[in-house]
Every structure is written in C-alpha cells, then in structure tokens.
Design a protein around this motif. Structure first.
Motif, PDB file in Angstrom:
ATOM      1  N   PRO A  77       0.827  -1.211   0.000  1.00  0.00           N
ATOM      2  CA  PRO A  77       0.000   0.000   0.000  1.00  0.00           C
ATOM      3  C   PRO A  77       0.859   1.258   0.000  1.00  0.00           C
ATOM      4  O   PRO A  77       1.979   1.261   0.520  1.00  0.00           O
ATOM      5  CB  PRO A  77      -0.801  -0.120   1.303  1.00  0.00           C
ATOM      6  CG  PRO A  77       0.075  -0.951   2.200  1.00  0.00           C
ATOM      7  CD  PRO A  77       0.752  -1.941   1.275  1.00  0.00           C
ATOM      8  N   LEU A  78       0.337   2.312  -0.589  1.00  0.00           N
ATOM      9  CA  LEU A  78       1.041   3.597  -0.576  1.00  0.00           C
ATOM     10  C   LEU A  78       0.867   4.305   0.751  1.00  0.00           C
ATOM     11  O   LEU A  78       1.657   5.187   1.104  1.00  0.00           O
ATOM     12  CB  LEU A  78       0.530   4.478  -1.722  1.00  0.00           C
ATOM     13  CG  LEU A  78       0.789   3.919  -3.123  1.00  0.00           C
ATOM     14  CD1 LEU A  78       0.105   4.783  -4.169  1.00  0.00           C
ATOM     15  CD2 LEU A  78       2.279   3.823  -3.399  1.00  0.00           C
ATOM     16  N   ILE A  79      -0.185   3.956   1.473  1.00  0.00           N
ATOM     17  CA  ILE A  79      -0.385   4.420   2.846  1.00  0.00           C
ATOM     18  C   ILE A  79      -0.480   3.181   3.729  1.00  0.00           C
ATOM     19  O   ILE A  79      -1.377   2.351   3.551  1.00  0.00           O
ATOM     20  CB  ILE A  79      -1.666   5.268   3.000  1.00  0.00           C
ATOM     21  CG1 ILE A  79      -1.593   6.530   2.130  1.00  0.00           C
ATOM     22  CG2 ILE A  79      -1.878   5.643   4.470  1.00  0.00           C
ATOM     23  CD1 ILE A  79      -0.530   7.525   2.539  1.00  0.00           C
ATOM     24  N   ARG A  80       0.464   3.030   4.645  1.00  0.00           N
ATOM     25  CA  ARG A  80       0.465   1.882   5.545  1.00  0.00           C
ATOM     26  C   ARG A  80      -0.055   2.310   6.910  1.00  0.00           C
ATOM     27  O   ARG A  80       0.426   3.287   7.476  1.00  0.00           O
ATOM     28  CB  ARG A  80       1.884   1.326   5.683  1.00  0.00           C
ATOM     29  CG  ARG A  80       1.932   0.002   6.438  1.00  0.00           C
ATOM     30  CD  ARG A  80       3.336  -0.533   6.552  1.00  0.00           C
ATOM     31  NE  ARG A  80       4.053   0.025   7.687  1.00  0.00           N
ATOM     32  CZ  ARG A  80       5.126   0.774   7.614  1.00  0.00           C
ATOM     33  NH1 ARG A  80       5.635   1.117   6.445  1.00  0.00           N
ATOM     34  NH2 ARG A  80       5.718   1.226   8.717  1.00  0.00           N
ATOM     35  N   ARG A  81      -1.039   1.609   7.396  1.00  0.00           N
ATOM     36  CA  ARG A  81      -1.650   1.951   8.680  1.00  0.00           C
ATOM     37  C   ARG A  81      -1.185   0.988   9.766  1.00  0.00           C
ATOM     38  O   ARG A  81      -1.150  -0.229   9.561  1.00  0.00           O
ATOM     39  CB  ARG A  81      -3.175   1.906   8.574  1.00  0.00           C
ATOM     40  CG  ARG A  81      -3.877   2.136   9.915  1.00  0.00           C
ATOM     41  CD  ARG A  81      -5.381   1.970   9.814  1.00  0.00           C
ATOM     42  NE  ARG A  81      -5.952   1.865  11.152  1.00  0.00           N
ATOM     43  CZ  ARG A  81      -6.850   2.704  11.667  1.00  0.00           C
ATOM     44  NH1 ARG A  81      -7.314   3.695  10.938  1.00  0.00           N
ATOM     45  NH2 ARG A  81      -7.304   2.537  12.889  1.00  0.00           N
ATOM     46  N   GLU A  82      -0.838   1.547  10.920  1.00  0.00           N
ATOM     47  CA  GLU A  82      -0.547   0.760  12.105  1.00  0.00           C
ATOM     48  C   GLU A  82      -1.412   1.285  13.243  1.00  0.00           C
ATOM     49  O   GLU A  82      -1.578   2.501  13.391  1.00  0.00           O
ATOM     50  CB  GLU A  82       0.933   0.851  12.494  1.00  0.00           C
ATOM     51  CG  GLU A  82       1.879   0.210  11.484  1.00  0.00           C
ATOM     52  CD  GLU A  82       3.326   0.256  11.941  1.00  0.00           C
ATOM     53  OE1 GLU A  82       3.576   0.725  13.090  1.00  0.00           O
ATOM     54  OE2 GLU A  82       4.202  -0.164  11.160  1.00  0.00           O
ATOM     55  N   ASP A  83      -1.970   0.390  14.029  1.00  0.00           N
ATOM     56  CA  ASP A  83      -2.817   0.767  15.170  1.00  0.00           C
ATOM     57  C   ASP A  83      -2.000   0.700  16.449  1.00  0.00           C
ATOM     58  O   ASP A  83      -1.382  -0.324  16.743  1.00  0.00           O
ATOM     59  CB  ASP A  83      -4.029  -0.150  15.271  1.00  0.00           C
ATOM     60  CG  ASP A  83      -4.950  -0.021  14.071  1.00  0.00           C
ATOM     61  OD1 ASP A  83      -5.278   1.122  13.722  1.00  0.00           O
ATOM     62  OD2 ASP A  83      -5.332  -1.050  13.490  1.00  0.00           O
ATOM     63  N   GLN A  84      -2.003   1.801  17.194  1.00  0.00           N
ATOM     64  CA  GLN A  84      -1.267   1.883  18.458  1.00  0.00           C
ATOM     65  C   GLN A  84      -2.221   2.342  19.556  1.00  0.00           C
ATOM     66  O   GLN A  84      -2.386   3.523  19.810  1.00  0.00           O
ATOM     67  CB  GLN A  84      -0.096   2.867  18.324  1.00  0.00           C
ATOM     68  CG  GLN A  84       0.941   2.492  17.285  1.00  0.00           C
ATOM     69  CD  GLN A  84       1.842   1.370  17.761  1.00  0.00           C
ATOM     70  OE1 GLN A  84       1.920   1.084  18.956  1.00  0.00           O
ATOM     71  NE2 GLN A  84       2.527   0.724  16.826  1.00  0.00           N
TER      72      GLN A  84
END
Length: 252
Positions: A6-13
């Motif tokens: 993905p061009l935008i990588r999401r991580e949940d913190q």
C-alpha cells in the motif's frame, strides 16, 4: 517494498492510527494514488473511532513532495495538467476536518508538497536534524497545497517570499522559532513522541477537542478556500508552460 504494497500503511497503536507514507525508496514522494489512499485511510479513522492520527514517512524521511516522475497531470479536462494539485487540496482539507488530533512526525525532511501536508496537521513533531524546503521555483512550478498562503499568513510576506522564491532549507530549530514546528525531538523518535502527544490529547473530552479544532479551522477556512482556485489555475498554467518547453527542447 513490492508493487502490491500500500502507498499508505496503517498501524494501530492503542487506538491511535499511525499512517505512514509508504514509498521509502522514493523518499515518500506523493503521487496521485497516494492521495487517494490517504483519503481512504482518513475515512477509516472516522469510521473506526480512532482517538488520534499520527502521519509519518516510512523509513527516515517524511516526504520529498510531489512525484516528479509521474507529474501532476491526470485526465483531459481544462485543469487536467494540475489534477493532482486539486486532489491534494481536497485530501488536506479532509485531514484538517478529522475530528481527532492529527500530528505530523517529521524525520529527514518535509519538502514542497510534503511540507504542505505536514502543516495541514494540528501539530508537527520534528527531529532535530530534519529540515523543510519549498524548491518549487527551481523546478519551474508554483507552490501548491496552500503553502504560499500558509507561510505568508504565518511568517509575513518577506520571510515567506525568501523561502518560496529562493527555495532555501529551513532547519528544524529555525522552523520551531518561527512557530512552524510544535516540538523538536531526537532523530528517530518523532513517531514515538507524536504517539505520546496523541495519547495525551485523546484523554481530553472528545467533544471539546473536536469543537476547538472546528474553531481553529474556521479562522482560516474561508481565506484558504478562496485561495485554492487561484493556486490551481497557476499550477495548471505552470504545468502547461513546462510541457511546452519540453516539447520545444525535444523538437530542437
């Protein structure tokens, strides 16, 4: 990184959405599709009920700005030569409208349109060795993403003109003195510090946070909305001139 990443990588913190510009080998240069994926990710922030957003660049660089290899043109309409500029304008307005705190975590540098994107966040955390720059004129284009408006409003005409016309680098320390950076941290720690601030802000009353953001945004929204069409028109003309110059060079 592969073509399917993905061009935008999401991580949940812990309820904070960390959104990474995910083109590290291109110093996270912003193409049209990046803005589309960022828009989708911001929609997810609202849908998932996240408590805050941290925006960062994958690797050790925030963003080198608009992707020069793909260019801003898209479609065949009258404003097609600068379609990416218009797309970016809309997504940055969406970013400002997110009801939770948004924090840019800048490592390396935020250049051109990347600087515009960082300044669209509520707060900017910056590594001490990072810098900002707006080398639009050197690339034969005009500032976009509302940067000319924002820098002139914040710094005054003379300082903004120097940064925009000369394209000189602005070190993190000077950016903080000018009020363009919220906090300076040790290199490599911008994301962790931004997460800590986002967590702190998320403990405040959510309604009060959203309404305060609305008040802040309302102070600039009318002027910026009037500025955007002029910026888009100028960007279109600049791209047409650039394309014409390249055509003449190729012919000769």
């Amino acid at each position: 990184m592969t073509a399917n990443d993905p061009l935008i990588r999401r991580e949940d913190q812990d309820g904070i959405a960390v959104l990474f510009l995910n083109r590290p080998h291109q110093r996270n240069a912003l193409c049209y599709e990046t803005w589309t994926e960022l828009s989708i990710a911001l929609g997810g922030v609202v849908a998932y009920g996240d408590r805050g957003v941290v925006l960062a660049g994958a690797g050790d660089f925030f963003s080198a700005g608009g992707d020069l290899k793909t260019g801003p043109a898209r479609g065949s309409g009258p404003l097609g030569p600068a379609a990416r500029v218009e797309h970016a304008q809309r997504v940055m307005e969406q970013l400002k409208a997110v009801p939770v705190p948004t924090i840019a975590a800048v490592e390396g540098a935020a250049v051109g349109l990347g600087w515009s994107l960082a300044l669209s966040c509520d707060l900017v955390v910056c590594a001490s060795d990072a810098f900002f720059a707006a080398p639009f004129v050197a690339r034969a284009v005009v500032p976009d993403g509302g940067l000319a408006w924002r820098l002139t409003q914040q710094l005054g005409r003379n300082r903004a003109a120097s940064l925009l016309l000369r394209g000189t680098r602005l070190p993190a320390s000077q950016a903080e003195q000018l009020g363009l950076v919220t906090e300076i941290v040790e290199p490599g720690s911008a994301v962790s510090r931004a997460l800590a601030i986002a967590d702190e802000l998320s403990r405040a009353d959510a309604g009060a946070v959203e309404m305060t953001k609305r008040l802040i945004n309302s102070a600039e929204s009318a002027q910026l909305a009037a500025f955007h069409p002029l910026e888009l028109a100028m960007a279109t003309v600049a791209q047409q001139r650039s394309a014409a110059a390249e055509g003449r060079a190729g012919y000769s």
